[in-house]
Write an enzyme that holds these catalytic residues in place. Structure first.
Site, mmCIF file in Angstrom:
data_model
loop_
_atom_site.group_PDB
_atom_site.id
_atom_site.type_symbol
_atom_site.label_atom_id
_atom_site.label_comp_id
_atom_site.label_asym_id
_atom_site.label_seq_id
_atom_site.Cartn_x
_atom_site.Cartn_y
_atom_site.Cartn_z
ATOM 1 N N GLY A 177 1.022 -1.278 0.124
ATOM 2 C CA GLY A 177 0.799 -0.145 -0.461
ATOM 3 C C GLY A 177 1.068 1.103 0.189
ATOM 4 O O GLY A 177 2.427 1.511 -0.756
ATOM 5 N N GLY A 178 0.663 2.507 0.579
ATOM 6 C CA GLY A 178 1.106 3.579 0.896
ATOM 7 C C GLY A 178 2.349 3.627 1.164
ATOM 8 O O GLY A 178 3.164 4.276 1.222
ATOM 9 N N GLY A 410 23.206 13.297 -30.761
ATOM 10 C CA GLY A 410 22.466 13.673 -29.181
ATOM 11 C C GLY A 410 23.063 13.090 -28.035
ATOM 12 O O GLY A 410 23.662 13.519 -27.154
ATOM 13 N N ALA A 411 23.252 11.638 -28.401
ATOM 14 C CA ALA A 411 24.196 10.768 -26.997
ATOM 15 C C ALA A 411 25.155 10.631 -26.585
ATOM 16 O O ALA A 411 26.044 11.407 -25.538
ATOM 17 C CB ALA A 411 23.875 9.631 -27.680
#
Ligand code: HXC
Length: 520
Positions: A177-178, A410-411
């Protein structure tokens, strides 16, 4: 003092000792035995196994809940299900919390969580790492919103500590859960093979979506390593998790105002001839970049982080001449080392951690580009890839780039290039810095010329060679001062050691602002 008063004090002390012993039994002998039958340590054994002998100082053993609903009135909940305190690891102060599953399933009531939050606050005040050992059924259901509020306090403190002191979560049992959001807010998660972690368990998932899955397949350590990328280390068991935690801490400073600890070193920077042929000259041939990493760092000792996630990008900690460094490397044996969404996110997070804690970055580059594909574009490679550019540009720690072979497009820019502020760029003789691979480039630049040629294949090969010799070498990049030096592979360790030495006093500023806006 009279003899009677002395007797009275002795009996008070005896009473204290008995109470203390009783509370330390947690949920009692049967439940402790059950925990051990499952192959798990108890909350207190985990602390003992983690910290220096006799160094643990507990806070809040006598803490009591104040709930009366659902049979809680007069119910004894030893230490409210969590052991908290301070200790030392390798002689350095840490604060810790260890949930006790034998006490109401380690569930987090109001007082339980306030104890955790308080020890976190002490961690921040004293500039010492915080370690949270999770083993809990989540918010204590009997305490309703008080338990939720308690968790809120823990989350808030996680964020206050973030970037100020290292935070490490160990998941040694359920984390449901949380409650799983506290580990998620910390810097590193180590999960054992006995533990599962999820927001909603298999039963709820079945009810809501109809999907059927076991708890292990949903939230086991292997799933979180391979699929979700939520965790950073898989531990075989509790003992292994404690070892990993100590090893990880050994690379880290206690807080953001300190340098990482420096280990004694023999100052050996002799050439390593094994590196000469570690990287194949043929740009498309795969190899394991970890051979290069271990060939360069002290004792070949490399603590890889998220080793089973986005394996096309390798990140982790090592040392050179006893100094901690963070390593980021493309992995040519997986997806040819291309950068995809997960690799971008993995590396960016690691870079930001190192920057926050004054750990220099050493980047090994062998990258054909960002990974092409509809899935990647729809998944937001533009947004996620930008994280890498952002993280490197924003980092002010020493940044050293070593271009091993391909470094395209770009890499190339993204992998800690000179233009993003690298302090020192080395290239091996095999390095090819180019806007793209020669094969792709000639299709764009010389398409017409190739169409018109009589022997198209021969002309193509000729043009590829022409393009490659014009751009795809370290000499052009060195000529443009994008590379500081072209080095022999065997000498890489010596060059890195020298660069780290002269960069140790680096000071760099960024414009003052509330915070930058990394593309989340
Ligand atoms: C109160 C709990 C509890 C909880 C377990 N126990 N979880 N008590 N609140 N959340 C108690 C059990 O009642 C039991 O008490 C004892 O702990 C041991 O649990 P078992 O079920 O016997 O153990 P096991 O079979 O090993 O199963 C462990 C478990 C299961 C998988 C964790 O207990 C379970 O599913 N618990 C609930 C998990 C859950 O849904 N949590 C979400 C809560 S809401 P007795 O006395 O019978 O031995 C939440 C939101 C947080 O967490 C939000 C934060 C923002």
């Amino acid at each position: 003092m009279s003899a009677d008063a002395r007797k009275s004090m002795e009996s008070l002390i005896e009473e204290l000792r008995k109470k203390r012993e009783h509370l330390k039994q947690g949920g009692g002998a049967d439940r402790l035995a059950k925990q051990k039958e499952q192959g798990k340590f108890t909350a207190r054994e985990r602390i003992e196994g983690l910290v220096d002998a006799e160094s643990f100082e507990e806070f809040g053993l006598f803490a009591q809940h104040r709930q009366s609903h659902f049979g809680m009135a007069n119910k004894e909940v030893p230490a409210d299900g969590v052991v908290t305190g301070a200790a030392s690891i390798d002689g350095r102060l840490v604060h810790l919390a260890s949930q006790d599953f034998t006490v109401l399933g380690g569930s987090a009531g109001e007082v339980h969580s306030l104890k955790v939050a308080e020890v976190m606050a002490r961690s921040l005040k004293t500039g010492s790492p915080f370690v949270f050992i999770n083993d809990s059924g989540g918010a204590r259901v009997q305490e309703g919103i008080d338990s939720l509020s308690g968790y809120g306090q823990v989350f808030f403190h996680n964020v206050m500590l973030s970037g100020a002191v290292p935070q490490i979560s160990l998941i040694c049992g359920p984390c449901a859960g949380g409650a799983s959001y506290s580990p998620a807010l910390t810097d590193f998660i180590i999960q054992t093979r006995q533990a599962q972690m999820f927001i909603t368990g298999p039963q709820v998932i079945k009810q809501v979506t109809g999907e059927q899955i076991t708890a292990e397949a949903l939230g086991g350590a292997d799933s979180h390593m391979a699929h979700s990328g939520v965790i950073h280390f898989v531990a075989e068991n509790d003992q292994d998790a404690l070892y990993l935690c100590r090893r990880l801490l050994s690379f880290l400073p206690s807080n953001n105002l300190e340098e990482p600890p420096r280990l004694p070193s023999d100052n050996n920077v002799d050439p390593n001839p094994a590196l000469t042929n570690a990287v194949p000259v043929e740009p498309k041939q795969g190899y394991d970049v970890r051979t290069v990493i271990t060939g360069v760092v002290d004792q070949g000792d490399f603590l890889e982080v998220q080793a089973g996630y986005a394996m096309n990008m390798v990140v982790g900690f090592a040392r050179i001449l006893g100094r901690s460094i963070g390593i980021i490397a493309n992995q040519p044996s997986v997806l040819s080392g291309a950068i995809d969404i997960n690799a971008s996110v993995k590396a960016s997070r690691f870079i930001r951690f190192c920057n926050a804690f004054n750990i220099p970055l050493v980047t090994f580059v062998d990258v054909p580009g960002f990974l092409p594909g509809v899935e990647q574009e729809y998944g937001g490679i533009i947004r996620h890839g930008a994280k890498l550019l952002f993280a490197y540009s924003a980092a002010t720690v020493p940044k050293i780039q070593v271009i091993l072979r391909k470094s395209y497009g770009g890499a190339h820019v993204a992998m800690s290039s000179r233009d993003l502020g690298a302090d020192c760029v080395f290239a091996w003789p095999t390095a090819e810095v180019a806007v793209m691979g020669a094969e792709g480039a000639v299709e764009i630049v010389f398409r017409k010329e190739m169409q018109d040629a009589q022997d198209k294949a021969a002309r193509r090969a000729e043009l590829i060679e022409k393009y490659r010799s014009a751009f795809a070498s370290p000499y052009v990049a060195a000529g443009r001062r994008l590379v500081d030096d072209i080095i022999e592979p065997a000498n890489t360790r010596r060059h890195l050691a020298q660069a780290l030495e002269y960069l140790q006093t680096k000071r760099d500023q960024r414009p003052p602002k509330k915070h930058g806006l990394i593309p989340l």
